[in-house]
Scaffold this motif. Sequence first.
Motif, PDB file in Angstrom:
ATOM      1  N   GLY A  14       0.826  -1.307   0.080  1.00 21.92           N
ATOM      2  CA  GLY A  14       0.140  -0.126   0.092  1.00 21.92           C
ATOM      3  C   GLY A  14       0.915   1.233   0.036  1.00 21.92           C
ATOM      4  N   GLY A  15       1.864   1.230   0.467  1.00 23.17           N
ATOM      5  CA  GLY A  15       2.999   2.425   0.306  1.00 23.17           C
ATOM      6  C   GLY A  15       2.968   3.183   1.251  1.00 23.17           C
ATOM      7  N   GLN A  16       3.157   4.505   1.168  1.00 22.19           N
ATOM      8  CA  GLN A  16       3.261   5.478   2.357  1.00 22.19           C
ATOM      9  C   GLN A  16       2.022   6.067   2.598  1.00 22.19           C
ATOM     10  OE1 GLN A  16       6.546   8.603   2.191  1.00 22.19           O
ATOM     11  NE2 GLN A  16       6.786   7.894   0.119  1.00 22.19           N
ATOM     12  N   ARG A  19     -15.417  14.592  -1.885  1.00 24.91           N
ATOM     13  CA  ARG A  19     -15.391  15.784  -1.458  1.00 24.91           C
ATOM     14  C   ARG A  19     -15.029  15.938   0.177  1.00 24.91           C
ATOM     15  NH1 ARG A  19     -21.739  16.760  -2.341  1.00 24.91           N
ATOM     16  NH2 ARG A  19     -21.577  14.516  -1.899  1.00 24.91           N
ATOM     17  N   ASP A  20     -15.145  14.772   0.684  1.00 25.77           N
ATOM     18  CA  ASP A  20     -15.042  14.672   1.953  1.00 25.77           C
ATOM     19  C   ASP A  20     -13.423  14.096   2.440  1.00 25.77           C
ATOM     20  OD1 ASP A  20     -17.597  15.656   2.953  1.00 25.77           O
ATOM     21  OD2 ASP A  20     -18.285  13.415   2.567  1.00 25.77           O
ATOM     22  N   VAL A  21     -13.093  14.264   3.483  1.00 29.20           N
ATOM     23  CA  VAL A  21     -11.651  13.780   3.809  1.00 29.20           C
ATOM     24  C   VAL A  21     -11.495  12.176   3.999  1.00 29.20           C
ATOM     25  CG1 VAL A  21      -9.930  13.502   5.687  1.00 29.20           C
ATOM     26  CG2 VAL A  21     -11.205  15.691   5.527  1.00 29.20           C
ATOM     27  N   ILE A  22     -10.829  11.375   3.356  1.00 30.09           N
ATOM     28  CA  ILE A  22     -10.786  10.129   3.404  1.00 30.09           C
ATOM     29  C   ILE A  22      -9.539   9.635   4.134  1.00 30.09           C
ATOM     30  CG2 ILE A  22     -12.168   9.822   1.235  1.00 30.09           C
ATOM     31  CD1 ILE A  22      -9.700   9.510  -0.224  1.00 30.09           C
ATOM     32  N   GLN A  23      -9.531   8.400   4.195  1.00 34.09           N
ATOM     33  CA  GLN A  23      -8.172   7.747   4.965  1.00 34.09           C
ATOM     34  C   GLN A  23      -7.244   7.107   4.254  1.00 34.09           C
ATOM     35  OE1 GLN A  23      -7.791   8.173   8.513  1.00 34.09           O
ATOM     36  NE2 GLN A  23      -9.465   9.871   7.835  1.00 34.09           N
ATOM     37  N   GLY A  24      -6.036   7.396   4.239  1.00 30.31           N
ATOM     38  CA  GLY A  24      -5.165   6.970   3.252  1.00 30.31           C
ATOM     39  C   GLY A  24      -5.219   5.151   3.213  1.00 30.31           C
ATOM     40  N   PRO A  25      -5.254   4.382   4.085  1.00 29.10           N
ATOM     41  CA  PRO A  25      -5.455   3.068   4.262  1.00 29.10           C
ATOM     42  C   PRO A  25      -6.512   2.538   3.516  1.00 29.10           C
ATOM     43  CG  PRO A  25      -4.651   3.815   6.477  1.00 29.10           C
ATOM     44  CD  PRO A  25      -4.938   5.022   5.720  1.00 29.10           C
ATOM     45  N   TRP A  26      -7.730   3.428   3.605  1.00 29.07           N
ATOM     46  CA  TRP A  26      -8.871   3.058   2.852  1.00 29.07           C
ATOM     47  C   TRP A  26      -8.784   3.047   1.468  1.00 29.07           C
ATOM     48  CZ3 TRP A  26     -11.970   5.736  -0.186  1.00 29.07           C
ATOM     49  CH2 TRP A  26     -13.095   5.405  -0.601  1.00 29.07           C
ATOM     50  N   LEU A  27      -7.898   4.243   1.235  1.00 33.57           N
ATOM     51  CA  LEU A  27      -7.831   4.290  -0.452  1.00 33.57           C
ATOM     52  C   LEU A  27      -7.086   3.344  -1.019  1.00 33.57           C
ATOM     53  CD1 LEU A  27      -8.077   6.380  -2.793  1.00 33.57           C
ATOM     54  CD2 LEU A  27      -6.125   7.694  -2.063  1.00 33.57           C
TER      55      LEU A  27
END
Length: 334
Positions: free
Chosen positions: A41-43, A57-65
């Motif tokens: 998943g990288g950084q 539009r909303d804030v998302i979480q890096g791990p989820w992306l």
Amino acid sequence: MTAVHSTRMLILGSGPAGLSAAIYGARAGMAPIVVQGLQPGGQLTITTDVENYPGFRDVIQGPWLMEEMQAQAEHVGAQMIWDTIVEVDLSERPFRLKGDGGTLYVADTLVIATGAQARWLGAPGEAELGGKGVSACATCDGFFYRGKKVAVIGGGNTAVEEALYLTNHSHDVTLIHRRDSLRAEKILQERLFKHHGINVLWNKEVVRFVGGSDAEGLIGIDLKDTKTGEVSRFDVDGGFVAIGHHPSTELFAGQIELDEGYIKVKPGTALTNVPGVFACGDVMDKVYRQAITAAGTGCMAALDAERFLQAQDFPVPEDAELGPIAAGESIAAE
């Protein structure tokens, strides 16, 4: 018996660049194999809030992306393997790579998306406050410090550029450097010194990043004067470590052309100087280092690899275990 994986496209790295390459490669019918590496998943897997990735539009979480990117890549036919490559032979095609467990990978094309890691100071509190006031990317996280007091640690081009960028969000930016002169290019130094929103603390070395409550995060940085040894507290809301990045290219040294440690590609492409080898993401990008630019170059790498294969005829070793696409099968264009 040694396990062997054979593929038209082998991708090293599973961040935005590697997974984007996997999506495009799979859609082109190349059934790519992704070797995920030490940090699947990288950084972005250690990045909490992501506000600047297009489409949300909303804030998302890096791990989820990254989970969503991986799921998409697998859905269209990419195969994920949790392994780390320890040996690479780019002297002839098909390329041969070995995993740390002895698994052999045989690939007609290779996409290198191993990324780059920010260099850290190693000071106490730095790791604990990562994402809670301490960052290594002003472009990524500067937005969270609108109107707040921030500091940049470093004295090279990266540090000066980060400090100048942060003035878009803060009128109280301080550059902290352990020497009495900067290593940055003269033109960058001139811009820095002319900017009224930036102060410079000379001869100061970070001793500790200081946190408050969990809700507060970083509240200050303890600094030692490199000439007197005196330690003082510098109150600050955000601290940006800007002492450079280290691209993950050790495996390829001497086999592929590098530029200051980064893989060199032909401008406007993902082509390296080794035919059939392509590079994308932070491992070849020492300027932007953003998730969206990494994803874009991952797309480029897959398209370049597809075109390369269409123009080549690669024999498959008799001792190789063929993957989903057998030798001689056509590659469907997207």
